[in-house]
Design a protein around this motif. Structure first.
Motif, short mmCIF file in Angstrom:
data_model
loop_
_atom_site.label_atom_id
_atom_site.label_comp_id
_atom_site.label_asym_id
_atom_site.label_seq_id
_atom_site.Cartn_x
_atom_site.Cartn_y
_atom_site.Cartn_z
N ILE A 1 25.71 -17.40 46.26
CA ILE A 1 26.34 -18.37 45.37
C ILE A 1 25.37 -18.78 44.26
O ILE A 1 25.75 -18.88 43.09
N LEU A 2 24.11 -18.96 44.63
CA LEU A 2 23.11 -19.36 43.64
C LEU A 2 22.64 -18.19 42.78
O LEU A 2 22.03 -18.42 41.73
N ARG A 3 22.94 -16.99 43.19
CA ARG A 3 22.72 -15.84 42.30
C ARG A 3 23.71 -15.90 41.15
O ARG A 3 23.36 -15.68 39.98
N MET A 4 24.95 -16.20 41.46
CA MET A 4 26.01 -16.23 40.45
C MET A 4 25.87 -17.40 39.50
O MET A 4 26.26 -17.31 38.34
N ASP A 5 25.32 -18.50 39.98
CA ASP A 5 25.26 -19.75 39.21
C ASP A 5 23.87 -20.33 39.44
O ASP A 5 23.63 -21.01 40.43
N ALA A 6 22.96 -20.08 38.53
CA ALA A 6 21.53 -20.32 38.76
C ALA A 6 21.16 -21.80 38.75
O ALA A 6 21.47 -22.52 37.79
N PRO A 7 20.43 -22.27 39.78
CA PRO A 7 19.90 -23.63 39.74
C PRO A 7 18.66 -23.74 38.87
O PRO A 7 18.39 -24.77 38.27
N LEU A 8 17.87 -22.65 38.81
CA LEU A 8 16.70 -22.57 37.94
C LEU A 8 17.03 -21.54 36.86
O LEU A 8 17.17 -20.36 37.15
N MET A 9 17.14 -22.00 35.63
CA MET A 9 17.65 -21.14 34.57
C MET A 9 16.64 -20.10 34.10
O MET A 9 17.00 -18.96 33.80
N SER A 10 15.35 -20.48 34.01
CA SER A 10 14.40 -19.58 33.37
C SER A 10 12.97 -19.90 33.76
O SER A 10 12.68 -20.96 34.33
N ASN A 11 12.08 -18.98 33.45
CA ASN A 11 10.64 -19.19 33.47
C ASN A 11 10.05 -18.54 32.22
O ASN A 11 10.74 -17.80 31.52
N ARG A 12 8.78 -18.82 31.99
CA ARG A 12 8.15 -18.29 30.78
C ARG A 12 6.97 -17.38 31.11
O ARG A 12 6.33 -17.52 32.15
N ARG A 13 6.70 -16.45 30.20
CA ARG A 13 5.50 -15.62 30.21
C ARG A 13 5.01 -15.52 28.77
O ARG A 13 5.69 -15.92 27.83
N ILE A 14 3.82 -14.94 28.60
CA ILE A 14 3.29 -14.69 27.27
C ILE A 14 2.68 -13.30 27.24
O ILE A 14 2.03 -12.87 28.22
N THR A 15 2.93 -12.55 26.19
CA THR A 15 2.44 -11.18 26.12
C THR A 15 0.95 -11.18 25.81
O THR A 15 0.45 -11.94 24.99
N THR A 16 0.23 -10.27 26.48
CA THR A 16 -1.21 -10.14 26.25
C THR A 16 -1.53 -8.98 25.30
O THR A 16 -2.67 -8.82 24.89
N ARG A 17 -0.52 -8.18 24.98
CA ARG A 17 -0.70 -7.05 24.07
C ARG A 17 0.64 -6.74 23.41
O ARG A 17 1.68 -7.23 23.87
N ASP A 18 0.60 -5.94 22.36
CA ASP A 18 1.85 -5.48 21.76
C ASP A 18 2.61 -4.65 22.79
O ASP A 18 2.02 -3.84 23.51
N VAL A 19 3.91 -4.86 22.85
CA VAL A 19 4.69 -4.17 23.87
C VAL A 19 6.10 -3.91 23.36
O VAL A 19 6.65 -4.69 22.56
N GLU A 20 6.69 -2.83 23.81
CA GLU A 20 8.10 -2.54 23.52
C GLU A 20 8.89 -2.78 24.79
O GLU A 20 8.53 -2.30 25.87
N ILE A 21 9.96 -3.54 24.65
CA ILE A 21 10.83 -3.78 25.80
C ILE A 21 12.27 -3.90 25.30
O ILE A 21 12.55 -4.61 24.33
N GLY A 22 13.15 -3.17 25.93
CA GLY A 22 14.56 -3.19 25.54
C GLY A 22 14.79 -2.77 24.12
O GLY A 22 15.73 -3.24 23.47
N GLY A 23 13.92 -1.88 23.61
CA GLY A 23 14.08 -1.41 22.25
C GLY A 23 13.53 -2.35 21.19
O GLY A 23 13.65 -2.07 19.99
N ARG A 24 12.92 -3.46 21.58
CA ARG A 24 12.35 -4.41 20.64
C ARG A 24 10.83 -4.37 20.71
O ARG A 24 10.24 -4.27 21.80
N GLN A 25 10.19 -4.47 19.56
CA GLN A 25 8.73 -4.50 19.48
C GLN A 25 8.29 -5.97 19.51
O GLN A 25 8.63 -6.74 18.62
N ILE A 26 7.50 -6.31 20.52
CA ILE A 26 7.06 -7.69 20.69
C ILE A 26 5.54 -7.73 20.56
O ILE A 26 4.84 -7.07 21.33
N PRO A 27 5.01 -8.50 19.64
CA PRO A 27 3.56 -8.56 19.45
C PRO A 27 2.85 -9.29 20.58
O PRO A 27 3.48 -10.00 21.39
#
Length: 389
Positions: A265-291
């Motif tokens: 049930i909590l998979r379908m409707d999240a009690p915790l919406m998100s977390n954060r990270r920070i990139t340590t290098r330039d990276v491509e993910i999902g077709g996007r270039q992220i510095p």
């Protein structure tokens, strides 16, 4: 979508998104699974992209905060000794010892709910349970229930308003509570209560005691996370079971696995919406270039509904979806408190299902969803009918 990474792909704070966050995230996952916004920076909507981040802490660092964050905002090897200290507090033995207290709190709260009269699940049940259970686990006095309840409300208002000054003041207020708890135990010396807080004060990391700043950060992370997610989880569970009486009856009859059902049930409707990270290098993910140096929002509320992994995201399939469920994260930062949260939610639902025969929305009253970054509800009017005898 625009090629310029600084051209917003969406607005997470728009009325359209906040009006139905789950459906908005479902749409973004299909149309723009890696998206830029001024508010969330880079947001990842797909399960596989989130898993990539979780499994590569060298590229996607958890040190995304400007403040000390123990151990959430640390990466290995710095993270490892703190994690080693924390994990025993959530062992099977520790959970077994705490279970009777947890059950007593849950039972008393269920018994206090009005029979046949409308009440707000959030105020009267889910938030009260989170406050009482957290204070009991940490060994904090009941006198902190009301100050912490007020603190949760102030913290939520400040976060929603993005009022940095108010957020700083709220954080300082919480730190004052922690400092008082630590000082009380120091003054008590050998007579300090034998509880989790006192025990943490005696732990050693890399051969030395933790500093007050480290202890405060650790206790803040435990408490803020617990109060928010447990309260949100209980409100989500009761809302779902009111909409699916067949599942509620099955769980009450013991014909389905309660713990797996809760996770699903909590998979379908999240009690915790998100977390954060920070990139340590330039990276491509999902077709996007992220510095390098860019903030990443891991959107659990979307990744855990990814059709590529779960099929119909709203289909209730606890066993099928169990191994891919990111409710408690994955990788080196998988939630250490997951055993405690699972036990608390299982017990509160066991007590609720045993005592309650009917569960339905209160007529002529509309529930109010909590807004990002909070999951669950801010107001959930319900009516229960208690079992007789």
């Amino acid at each position: 979508m625009a090629d310029d990474p600084r051209s917003p792909d969406w607005n997470p704070r728009s009325d359209e998104v906040l009006g139905d966050q789950i459906r908005a995230y479902d749409t973004m996952r299909a149309q723009c699974p890696v998206a830029w916004s001024d508010y969330q920076h880079w947001t990842l909507f797909r399960h596989r992209d989130v898993m990539r981040v979780l499994e590569d802490h060298q590229t996607f660092s958890s040190a995304a905060s400007n403040h000390v964050s123990v151990p959430n905002g640390m990466d290995p090897p710095e993270h490892t000794p703190y994690r080693r200290v924390i994990e025993p507090y959530f062992s099977k033995r520790a959970m077994s010892e705490f279970e009777p207290t947890c059950r007593s709190i849950a039972r008393n709260l269920v018994n206090s709910l009005p029979d046949g009269q409308p009440f707000d699940v959030v105020e009267k049940f889910s938030r009260a349970f989170a406050l009482q259970i957290q204070c009991a686990f940490m060994g904090w006095p009941d006198s902190l229930h009301e100050p912490l309840r007020q603190w949760v409300l102030k913290n939520h208002r400040a976060t929603l308003a993005r009022d940095r000054q108010a957020m700083a003041e709220v954080a300082h207020e919480f730190d004052d509570y922690i400092h008082d708890l630590l000082e009380t135990r120091r003054q008590a010396g050998v007579n300090a209560p034998a509880d989790v807080t006192t025990s943490l004060m005696e732990e050693r990391v890399n051969g030395r005691p933790m500093t007050d700043a480290e202890l405060t950060s650790l206790l803040r992370n435990w408490t803020v996370g617990e109060l928010g997610t447990i309260s949100a989880s209980v409100s989500i569970l009761l809302n779902y079971l009111s909409e699916h009486p067949d599942i509620r009856q099955s769980l009450a009859n013991g014909t389905a696995g309660l713990s797996d059902a809760i996770d699903e049930i909590l998979r379908m409707d999240a009690p915790l919406m998100s977390n954060r990270r920070i990139t340590t290098r330039d990276v491509e993910i999902g077709g996007r270039q992220i510095p390098a140096g860019e903030k990443i929002t891991i959107l659990w509320a979307s990744a855990n509904r990814d059709e590529r992994v779960f099929g119909d995201p709203d289909a209730f399939c606890p066993k099928k979806n169990r191994d891919q469920n990111l409710l408690y994260g994955a990788g080196v930062h998988v939630c250490p408190g997951a055993p405690l949260a699972r036990m608390e939610l299982r017990i509160v639902m066991e007590e609720f299902l045993a005592a309650v025969d009917t569960l339905k929305p209160a007529p002529d009253e509309q529930p109010e969803r909590a807004a990002f970054p909070t999951g669950g509800f801010s107001y959930l009017p319900m009516i229960i009918g208690k079992r007789q005898g």
